[in-house]
Structure formats: structure tokens, C-alpha cells
Design an enzyme around this catalytic site. Structure first.
Site, short mmCIF file in Angstrom:
data_model
loop_
_atom_site.label_atom_id
_atom_site.label_comp_id
_atom_site.label_asym_id
_atom_site.label_seq_id
_atom_site.Cartn_x
_atom_site.Cartn_y
_atom_site.Cartn_z
N GLY A 54 16.16 16.89 16.35
CA GLY A 54 16.76 15.86 17.19
C GLY A 54 18.24 16.16 17.35
O GLY A 54 18.81 16.90 16.54
N CYS A 81 14.43 21.04 11.12
CA CYS A 81 15.81 20.89 11.58
C CYS A 81 16.38 19.51 11.21
O CYS A 81 16.63 19.26 10.04
CB CYS A 81 15.88 21.16 13.07
SG CYS A 81 17.56 21.36 13.64
N TYR A 82 16.52 18.60 12.17
CA TYR A 82 16.98 17.25 11.82
C TYR A 82 16.07 16.66 10.75
O TYR A 82 16.52 15.91 9.87
CB TYR A 82 16.98 16.37 13.08
CG TYR A 82 17.41 14.94 12.86
CD1 TYR A 82 18.74 14.61 12.67
CD2 TYR A 82 16.46 13.90 12.83
CE1 TYR A 82 19.12 13.29 12.45
CE2 TYR A 82 16.83 12.59 12.63
CZ TYR A 82 18.17 12.28 12.43
OH TYR A 82 18.55 10.98 12.22
N HIS A 168 13.74 26.40 13.88
CA HIS A 168 12.69 25.83 14.75
C HIS A 168 11.49 26.77 14.83
O HIS A 168 11.52 27.73 15.60
CB HIS A 168 13.23 25.59 16.15
CG HIS A 168 14.16 24.43 16.24
ND1 HIS A 168 13.71 23.15 16.41
CD2 HIS A 168 15.51 24.36 16.14
CE1 HIS A 168 14.74 22.32 16.43
NE2 HIS A 168 15.85 23.02 16.26
N GLU A 170 8.73 26.21 16.23
CA GLU A 170 7.92 25.97 17.42
C GLU A 170 8.39 26.77 18.63
O GLU A 170 7.64 26.92 19.58
CB GLU A 170 7.92 24.46 17.76
CG GLU A 170 9.24 23.87 18.26
CD GLU A 170 10.22 23.49 17.15
OE1 GLU A 170 10.07 24.03 16.03
OE2 GLU A 170 11.14 22.69 17.40
N SER A 222 -2.14 18.42 46.96
CA SER A 222 -1.50 19.49 47.74
C SER A 222 -2.38 20.73 47.77
O SER A 222 -2.16 21.65 48.54
CB SER A 222 -0.15 19.85 47.09
OG SER A 222 -0.37 20.54 45.87
N GLY A 223 -3.40 20.74 46.90
CA GLY A 223 -4.23 21.94 46.82
C GLY A 223 -3.75 22.88 45.73
O GLY A 223 -4.41 23.83 45.37
N GLY A 224 -2.55 22.62 45.20
CA GLY A 224 -2.00 23.43 44.11
C GLY A 224 -2.71 23.11 42.79
O GLY A 224 -3.48 22.15 42.70
N VAL A 225 -2.40 23.90 41.77
CA VAL A 225 -3.10 23.77 40.49
C VAL A 225 -2.91 22.36 39.90
O VAL A 225 -3.88 21.70 39.53
CB VAL A 225 -2.57 24.81 39.46
CG1 VAL A 225 -3.35 24.72 38.17
CG2 VAL A 225 -2.62 26.20 40.04
N ASP A 226 -1.67 21.90 39.85
CA ASP A 226 -1.39 20.66 39.12
C ASP A 226 -2.07 19.44 39.74
O ASP A 226 -2.73 18.67 39.06
CB ASP A 226 0.13 20.42 39.05
CG ASP A 226 0.86 21.65 38.54
OD1 ASP A 226 0.18 22.56 38.03
OD2 ASP A 226 2.10 21.70 38.65
N SER A 227 -1.88 19.27 41.06
CA SER A 227 -2.47 18.07 41.67
C SER A 227 -3.99 18.19 41.68
O SER A 227 -4.70 17.19 41.58
CB SER A 227 -1.92 17.81 43.06
OG SER A 227 -2.31 18.81 43.97
N SER A 228 -4.51 19.42 41.77
CA SER A 228 -5.97 19.60 41.77
C SER A 228 -6.58 19.21 40.43
O SER A 228 -7.60 18.52 40.38
CB SER A 228 -6.33 21.06 42.06
OG SER A 228 -5.83 21.44 43.30
N LYS A 368 1.57 24.65 31.67
CA LYS A 368 0.75 25.21 32.75
C LYS A 368 -0.54 25.88 32.27
O LYS A 368 -1.60 25.64 32.85
CB LYS A 368 1.61 26.25 33.51
CG LYS A 368 1.05 26.65 34.85
CD LYS A 368 1.43 25.63 35.89
CE LYS A 368 1.03 26.00 37.27
NZ LYS A 368 1.63 25.06 38.23
#
Ligand code: XMP
Length: 512
Positions: A54, A81-82, A168, A170, A222-228, A368
Site C-alpha cells: 500500500g 511490503c506495507y 513484491h 506478485e 463492438s465485436g472485440g474480445v472484451d465486450s464479446s 486479458k
């Protein structure tokens, strides 16, 4: 609720990355606000707790301090860390205030691998980003790892299963950091590796159902990956309560609208409304040749058309979006990060407030590659899941200068030849983007005995990890030649094809 690793969030920009790494280890985790009481954590079958980093100092007036009773739950705790400074503070160690942040790479030397560093090398390159620092360990702890700057870079209390690490694990810059986290989960907490994409979907579906109830949800597809993927996921949860709106802005590639209609309408049976606004968009673009102005007009018109379409659909309570976690970070990014700008188009700016819609963003915590895995598990075809990015303003920024219907048609023909050849040879899936650009210049060519004075098409193929930088792809010469031949032979209005050999920076991926 499956057995849970609780990630207590103290405001680190990496909290979601910790959660992501835990998912990578196929273990279920949940992010909790740092104020969550030990009592509540107990209810959730928590088998281990990670205290995130943090930005705060444990000495700050309003420093976020968790419920100290969490150390009495009898479950392992890992402070990052924090988190290690909190452990120092709350369990009786000493923390020194530092005047400067230690930031960047360091080398960790492991004195005693124990369960946390099992099967890992004795020296690791690690990433630091901290101000305060532990100067005396709390009772019961021993130091098992050191860096040049800290004798207490990793501390362990074997009896209580408490671990603190200054760096970190991660982040990507820490060598084998995921394995450190995996060791904590499996060796220390005894977690089962049974959290898969299918479980994630089941959980997300239940979550969407509970949130949405009987309400209606609208999603701009939109036809893109995310909205699909968002559409497929929400549809699985609430079926006909979801309506998707697809705006045909006249700036789409060949066959794009038909593919969306086929997949979402015919295959998934989603309530899909296709709004044909191509004439309106083209009318507004008439005489406009300045790239930023073009983008603005396209963006504004999109919002207008979308808003109008919502009115005709009737009452809805939620607006769904395929926002991913990196978008969440980018949207708060400072400076001229182009990615932040991208979203200002996609986010149909200000619409939810104006229309009094609540936001539904089921992919908000995912990255993604995870979204792709979810899409594939939901049955979306490879064409959608691995689709190359396509800019919101579409071919509008790939016809340079003023846009006309004729130029768009020439570009569509050339582009579909490129896509076909890229897919046939498998290159489409290996590169970041591959597309054609219409150049508004005429050049002399010859067909048979005739002089041919026609347009020029540029072919742009790039490799990239995140679109921030990109390199032009060294496609085999034979393939470039074949693509060029096909375009000049099959698209009459094109006399010449050029291959773009510019990297980003200084060039951008798109030409406008
Ligand atoms: P540039 O051209 O800035 O592009 O190197 C970086 C990435 O972003 C995409 N791009 C856009 N995406 N709306 C979008 O949704 C836009 O206005 C936009 N402009 C560029 C581009 O295709 C590349 O992947």
C-alpha cells in the site's frame, strides 16, 4: 463458498495482481477491504491471509490498520511490503520511518529456504517499492532472507505460520515470484488447486444473477474480445434480460456486421439490436480530414446513436461494459498514455450518469489472457477470442484524410485479402495487429499495355506486448509479395502496395 485465500487490500496498485497470481495457481481468492473484521473472514472459510502492499506509511495519521484479531484466527498470514511493516507494528517489532523510498531491483539472498522458498535458487532478483522498513523483528520471528538494504527482507514465524516479505513477489520483475506465492498457498496454507476457469464462470454467473435480479441490462457490443466475452457471460447468467446493441458506423471491415449477427443472434440467441447508422456517420465525416476531429466526430456520433437506441429499447437499469482490470488502471493513468484515451471512446463517456444507469462490469478484475480463457470456455470461437485489436473509430482512422464510401470500399477489399492470407499462413495469430491503410495519393502503374493511375495501400503488421511499443513484423518476403500481388490484381483501384517498416516509437501503430 470454496476455501478462500483472503487478500486484504491496503490500497496497493498491485492488489489485483496478487489476486491474479493466486488464480494462476488455481486457488480461489477474494479481495477484502482492509477494515474487514476477523470475525467476517472466519465466516468465509478463509485458510490464509495475504496483506497487500500500500502507498501509506504505518506512521501516517490515517494509516490503514486492519483488525489485529486476524492474527488470532489460527490461519497463515503473508505480509507483503506495507504488509510486513504492519506485522512489525502490530506484533511487537520495530519499523523505521524512511526519508526516501527504496525503489527498483535488488538481490535477495535466502538463508533458509523453508516452505516459502522451497525448490527456489538461493539468490533471486526481486522488485522493491517501499518507504518504511522493518528494523527489529517481532518476537517469534527469524529472518530467512536478506537484501543489501535490509537484514529482514523475509521473516518467518514457523510456529504461527506468519511470513513477511519486503519485496513484491506478485510483479513480473521479481524472478520466480509466482512460485513464492504458490509455495505460500500450497506448502503453508495447504490450499487445494481446484479453482479453474469453469469455476470462475460459475461464480461470476451467480454473482451477476444476484446483482441484477429481474432488471434489464444493455450492453454495447463492438465485436472485440472484451465486450464479446462480457456479453456471453452476462447472457449465460440472465438470458433474455440482456439486450446487446451493435452500432454499424459504416467504418467496419468486410463481413464484420454479418459475423456479429450470426454469432450473437443465430448462435447464442442473444437479443441483439443492430443499428445501421452508417449514413449518418458518413454524412458527418464529409469534408473532415483532420485525424483528431475525425475521432471526435465518430466518438460523439457513437454516443448519440447509442443513446438514441436505448430510448427505443425501453427501460433498462444496467449498462454493461467489458472493462478489464488494465483499463481500470489506465483510466486513472496520468500523462499522455494513449490507452487512457482509447477508453474515453469505449466508455460511452458520461452515459451511465445521464441515463441513470448502473454499471455492470463483470470482467473488471480480470486480465486479458484470463478474459480469453473465459471466452473460450463459454464457447466463443477462436476468431473472437484471439481477434486482433481494432480501434473504436474503425476504418475511419485507416482511410487517411477525408473519408468517402468509395475509399472505404477499396480499403475493405484490400484488408480482407490481407486478413485471409495472414490467417491462411497462421501469421494472423502470431502478430499483434495486421491491417491495411488507405493512402490518399495516386501513383502510376501499368496493367498490360495500359497506364494505371490509382491509389496506394500500405500494409502494417506489428508485434507488441501491450501496444505501448511495437516493432514491425519481418514477414517472409514471399508472403509480402503474394499479398501485394493479390491486392493489386484483385482491387482495381489500387496500383501500388507498400509495407510499413516503422516501429513505435516514433511512429504509432495506426496511421492517424
Ligand atoms: P497507436 O496508434 O496509438 O495505437 O499506437 C495503440 C493501440 O490502440 C489502438 N487504437 C485505438 N483503439 N480507439 C480504440 O479503441 C481508438 O481511438 C484507438 N486508436 C488506436 C490501436 O489499434 C493499437 O492497438
Amino acid at each position: 463458498m470454496p476455501q478462500t485465500i483472503a487478500v486484504l487490500d491496503f490500497g496497493s496498485q498491485y492488489t489485483q495482481v496478487i489476486a491474479r497470481r493466486i488464480r494462476e495457481c488455481q486457488v480461489y481468492s477474494k479481495i477484502y477491504h482492509y477494515t474487514t473484521s476477523a470475525e467476517e473472514l472466519k465466516k468465509d472459510d478463509v485458510i490464509g491471509i495475504i496483506l497487500s502492499g500500500g502507498p501509506s506509511s504505518v506512521f501516517a495519521k490515517n494509516a490503514p490498520i486492519p483488525d489485529a484479531k486476524l492474527f488470532e484466527l489460527g490461519v497463515p498470514v503473508l505480509g507483503i511490503c506495507y504488509g510486513i511493516q504492519l506485522m512489525g507494528r502490530l506484533l511487537g517489532g520495530e519499523v523505521a520511518k524512511s526519508t526516501h523510498r527504496e525503489y527498483g531491483n535488488g538481490t535477495l539472498a535466502i538463508a533458509k529456504p523453508g516452505r516459502l522458498f522451497a525448490k527456489l535458487p538461493r539468490k533471486l532478483r526481486v522488485w522493491n517499492s517501499h518507504g518504511d522498513k522493518l528494523t527489529a523483528m517481532p518476537p517469534g520471528f527469524t529472518a530467512i532472507g536478506t537484501t543489501d538494504n535490509s537484514p529482514f527482507a523475509v521473516i518467518e514465524d514457523r510456529k504461527r505460520n506468519f511470513y513477511g516479505i519486503q519485496f513484491h513477489p506478485e510483479v513480473f520483475h521479481t524472478e520466480r515470484g509466482v512460485e513464492v506465492i504458490r509455495n505460500f498457498l500450497l506448502n503453508v496454507c495447504g490450499a487445494q488447486q481446484d479453482w479453474t476457469t469453469k469455476d470462475y464462470i460459475k461464480h461470476a454467473v451467480a454473482d451477476i444473477k444476484a446483482r441484477v435480479g429481474k432488471s434489464r441490462v444493455i450492453l454495447g457490443l463492438s465485436g472485440g474480445v472484451d465486450s464479446s466475452v462480457a456479453a456471453a457471460l452476462i447472457h449465460k447468467a440472465i438470458g433474455k434480460q440482456l439486450t446487446c446493441v451493435f452500432v454499424d458506423n459504416g467504418l467496419l471491415r468486410a463481413g464484420e456486421r454479418e459475423a456479429v449477427e450470426k454469432l450473437y443472434g443465430d448462435h447464442f440467441h442473444i437479443d441483439l439490436r443492430v443499428v445501421d447508422a452508417s449514413k449518418l456517420f458518413l454524412r458527418r465525416m464529409k469534408g473532415v480530414d483532420e485525424p483528431e476531429q475525425k475521432r471526435k466526430i465518430i466518438g460523439r456520433t457513437f454516443v448519440e446513436v447509442f443513446e438514441q437506441s436505448l430510448k427505443s429499447i425501453g427501460h433498462a437499469d444496467y449498462l454493461a461494459q467489458g472493462t478489464l482490470y488494465p483499463d481500470v488502471i489506465e483510466s486513472v493513468a496520468i500523462g499522455n498514455n494513449p490507452a487512457a484515451l482509447i477508453k474515453s471512446h469505449h466508455n460511452v463517456g458520461g452515459l451511465p450518469e445521464r441515463m441513470k444507469l448502473k454499471l455492470l462490469e463483470p470482467l473488471r478484475e480480470l486480465f486479458k489472457d484470463e478474459v480469453r480463457a473465459v471466452g473460450a470456455a463459454l464457447g466463443l470461437p477462436r476468431e473472437v477470442v484471439w481477434r486482433q485489436p481494432f480501434p473504436g473509430p474503425g476504418l475511419g482512422v485507416r482511410v487517411l484524410g477525408e473519408i468517402t464510401k468509395e475509399k472505404l470500399e477499396v480499403l475493405r477489399q484490400a484488408d480482407s485479402i490481407l486478413v485471409e492470407e495472414m490467417k491462411k499462413t497462421g501469421w494472423y495469430w502470431k502478430v499483434w495487429q495486421s491491417f491495411c491503410v488507405f493512402l490518399p495519393v495516386k501513383s502510376v502503374g501499368v496493367i498490360g499495355d495500359e497506364r494505371n493511375y490509382s491509389w496506394v495501400i500500405a500494409v502494417r503488421v506489428v508485434e507488441s506486448i501491450d501496444a505501448m511499443t511495437a516493432d514491425w513484423t519481418r514477414l517472409p518476403y514471399d508472403l509480402i509479395q503474394h499479398i501485394s500481388n493479390r491486392i493489386t490484381n484483385e482491387v482495381q483501384a489500387v496500383s501500388r502496395v507498400v509495407y510499413d517498416v516503422s516501429s513505435k516509437p516514433p511512429a504509432t501503430i495506426e496511421w492517424e
